[in-house]
Design an enzyme around this catalytic site. Sequence first.
Site, PDB file in Angstrom:
ATOM      1  N   GLU A 124       0.824  -1.210   0.000  1.00 25.53           N
ATOM      2  CA  GLU A 124       0.000   0.000   0.000  1.00 25.53           C
ATOM      3  C   GLU A 124       0.861   1.265   0.000  1.00 25.53           C
ATOM      4  OE1 GLU A 124      -2.715  -0.617   3.313  1.00 25.53           O
ATOM      5  OE2 GLU A 124      -4.018  -1.813   2.030  1.00 25.53           O
ATOM      6  N   ARG A 144      -5.817 -10.579  -5.706  1.00 24.34           N
ATOM      7  CA  ARG A 144      -5.133 -10.080  -4.504  1.00 24.34           C
ATOM      8  C   ARG A 144      -5.045 -11.153  -3.418  1.00 24.34           C
ATOM      9  NH1 ARG A 144      -7.168  -4.923  -0.926  1.00 24.34           N
ATOM     10  NH2 ARG A 144      -6.302  -5.607   1.083  1.00 24.34           N
ATOM     11  N   ASP A 191      -8.668  -8.552   3.733  1.00 18.87           N
ATOM     12  CA  ASP A 191      -8.435  -7.453   4.675  1.00 18.87           C
ATOM     13  C   ASP A 191      -9.582  -7.319   5.672  1.00 18.87           C
ATOM     14  OD1 ASP A 191      -7.347  -5.288   5.858  1.00 18.87           O
ATOM     15  OD2 ASP A 191      -7.687  -3.898   4.202  1.00 18.87           O
ATOM     16  N   GLU A 249     -12.843  -1.680  11.710  1.00 15.98           N
ATOM     17  CA  GLU A 249     -12.660  -0.923  10.482  1.00 15.98           C
ATOM     18  C   GLU A 249     -13.741  -1.184   9.440  1.00 15.98           C
ATOM     19  OE1 GLU A 249      -8.911  -1.673   8.602  1.00 15.98           O
ATOM     20  OE2 GLU A 249      -9.468  -0.569   6.793  1.00 15.98           O
TER      21      GLU A 249
HETATM   22  O1  GCW Z   1      -7.088  -2.578   6.167  1.00 15.24           O
HETATM   23  C1  GCW Z   1      -6.103  -1.784   5.665  1.00 15.24           C
HETATM   24  C2  GCW Z   1      -6.395  -0.458   6.241  1.00 15.24           C
HETATM   25  C3  GCW Z   1      -5.211   0.433   6.300  1.00 15.24           C
HETATM   26  C4  GCW Z   1      -4.102  -0.303   6.992  1.00 15.24           C
HETATM   27  C5  GCW Z   1      -3.803  -1.581   6.240  1.00 15.24           C
HETATM   28  C6  GCW Z   1      -2.784  -2.441   6.925  1.00 15.24           C
HETATM   29  C7  GCW Z   1      -2.423   0.663   8.373  1.00 15.24           C
HETATM   30  O2  GCW Z   1      -7.426   0.113   5.508  1.00 15.24           O
HETATM   31  O3  GCW Z   1      -5.585   1.591   7.000  1.00 15.24           O
HETATM   32  O4  GCW Z   1      -2.961   0.485   7.108  1.00 15.24           O
HETATM   33  O5  GCW Z   1      -4.950  -2.357   6.136  1.00 15.24           O
HETATM   34  O6  GCW Z   1      -3.175  -3.388   7.581  1.00 15.24           O
HETATM   35  O7  GCW Z   1      -1.610  -2.173   6.790  1.00 15.24           O
END
Ligand code: GCW
Length: 856
Positions: free
Chosen positions: A318, A368, A397, A425
């Site tokens: 990311e 992914r 995620d 989240e």
């Molecule tokens: O889920 C995603 C989040 C990001 C986070 C990333 C991660 C800290 O949206 O905010 O970054 O994962 O786990 O690194």
Amino acid sequence: MVRAQQGSPALAPDGSRAWLRYAPPLREGIPAAYEAMPAAVVNLDGSPEAASAQNELVRGARAMLDRTLRTAEGNGFLLSRNTRPLKPCRLKPCELPDEDAWVLGTTAEVRRAFPAWSAPELQPEGFALAAGRAHGHTYWLIAGEDARGILYGTFHLLEGMAQGQSFAALEGSESPAAPIRWVNQWDNLNGTIERGYGGPSMFFEDGHVRSDLTRAGEYARLLASIGINGCTINNVNANPHLLDPEMIREAARIADVFRPWGVRLSLAVDIASPQSIGGMDTYDPGDPRVAAWWRAKADAIYAAIPDFAGFVVKADSEGQPGPSRYGRSPADAANMLAAALKPHGGIVMYRAFVYNHHLDWHDMKADRARAAYDIFHPLDGQFADNVVVQIKNGPIDFQVREPVSPLFAGLRKTNDAVELEITQEYLGQQRQLVYLPTQWSTYLNFDPHAENRSTPLKEIVEGKVFHRPLGGFVAVASAGMDTNWMGSDLALANLYGFGRLAWNPNTAPETIAAEWTRLTFGNDPTVVNTVSRMLLASWHIYENYTGPLGLQTLTNITGPHYGPAPQSQENNGWGQWIRATHEGVGMDRTVATGTGFIGQYPPQVAKMYESPASCPENLLLFMHHVPYTYRLHNGKTVIQTIYDDHYTGAMEAAGLVEEWKTLNGLIDPEPHAATLRMLEYQAGEAVEWRDAVTRWFAKMSGIPDALGRVGHYPNRIPAAAMQLDGYTPVEVTPWETATDGKAYVCGQTMCTAKTSFARAAGWYTVRVRYFDYLHGASTFRLLLNQQPIAVWTADNTLPGEAPNGDTSSRYTLVGVPLRPGDVLTIEGHPNDGEPAPIDFMAIEPEGATHTATTKP
Ligand code: GCW
């Protein structure tokens, strides 16, 4: 309840005490089992942890039992029969006071004091509670394998006491399942917290460590009470300046407040630090100068923080820099850091959350979900022994449901830890109830059948399956300065539950729910049963109204990850695709025709997932692309299931409100009211989710809801159908989050929307759907003819500045007497750029609202 109304500070209903409320277990008096408890406390151990344990014991006995225990520091009673001071007990056989006593110490210390005691076998950080008689006295022993064990044993005792359990019932021993039981905080140096919903950082402010670290110390106490032994204090999207000499000194102050609670501090580091703050022209892990830079950095850290736990690393992910820049692997990077930490006993938690977020969505083979396994599996065996690969529970995620990451079964010669997410989240951001131990247990009990034998995830991360020395459990907590730490009282059940599962992953979610409820709200069986039932039902409820059948959360993935926005999954590089077309939906991850992701699992599990017939239906669309008309085992089509589940979920969310209402008077009024407000909001948001997702799928599939609900809302009067004065339409993105894709906003000081009632006279519930931006606090009034019957302010802190599913809100007024010809008016008063936006009014005959209760 109990003595809460008397204003005892220990019982103040402010949430800050969380599950360590220490309310008296009984309404009257103290439990008989504690009548005869010793009044004296002997602490054989000199560690800060043992001192905390002793203080905690005194504090708990005072609050719960109305008894003040006597300690050595208190009055110097700790004299042996020969009146010599007892300390230092650790160095020679210890003498005991000539009276009954609580005795705290390590097993070695306690054994020296009671040579006749047969100490149980304990793992590091384990503890034993035992009662015994010696020298004509009764001793209640709290023995830890080490200093942390003493602390954990004491908390175990106090938590049992709060639930009315006798010391006798608590006798026994426990050891943690794994050495790593950490929380990660995603705190930024400016005081914000990434994905934090409980207020600003308790560690940082304006680029520095806060001067007042009281809360950080209290947090460490909370963590210790559930056996958490590590805390990473900063965001994995790491600011390299935390490694500046000045900041290391500041971070050491946090370590100081953690230390008495046995919580070791760790830091997330930016792999590019040698370049970004070290003035070097490279951060290549293969460059000896870079390795030397990290060694010096580690030395400096340990000089300031001798018990520093280690580094957490997010790299090549990311947008974070990573070893790939130099053609190096994660193992190269991890091992270089591990070498720097090794002389000091530190570890590297290297995150497997590495993927390309610029995937080509036209490529039907791109996936992914494959990334972690594709990148890390070939490196198995190459990681140093003080490296732990930290793997998110699922391959994507933290979605509402995912399969367990295949990487866990794929790494057999590497230490690993599972990374879970406490902060919600993708799961309602603490404004909606989602109790996660249910979800986590599902994952931890999942058996990937590595090597054709039973290898449940929990045993893999415990290190049992592949005989790994290091491993365990990490969760992203992102707790903050809010009084109740997480932004919602009920969300604390997740922090508590994580600790309990990390200590013992076999603990049933039901047990955790009941314990947490008792500790938080007291032992009234009605409260315990009701709250437990709500907690246990909540994950599935949320799944129903967001993304059932393995669709994942279907939220706005390029925005705040909150409201509904199914289309946002598609046509971008992030790879959270659901591949919805006009004919079907789901990602084909099969080996036969899809991305091959399923082939990353060991054969038995791969076989199960490969065929839609044997794939668990709650993951069907994660693994398969099927036509909307595909029939599930119960004969229902996929599309109808999507509709039905969303309606069920929204109805169940409304049921949570009704359940909570039954606790009125049984728990403290303030927390009751706060949670009621939250659940009412959630019920509205569940309807928003339901309508947005079902309308989106109805449009995409062209297949109507067999029950005629989707797109037909007979009780609603959209703003467009009202008589408007000042309100004007704006386009809403995504369209499905407002009626006809439009909201109505007010560009002047006040606007109105009127409707004339033309149905049978009776009592009605009137709801107004409006939008509440993060900024601005518009005021609304509702008038019945000329009479104002409600006024409210849009001052919630929802994550958006536009009308859509993130900001959708609902005001409800029950018991409105309406007659034909009555006029209902919404009056909107914009504030600070928030244009008092509205969508519709709903007028529901009373009795038509859902009152169904939820089932676990
Ligand atoms: O889920 C995603 C989040 C990001 C986070 C990333 C991660 C800290 O949206 O905010 O970054 O994962 O786990 O690194």
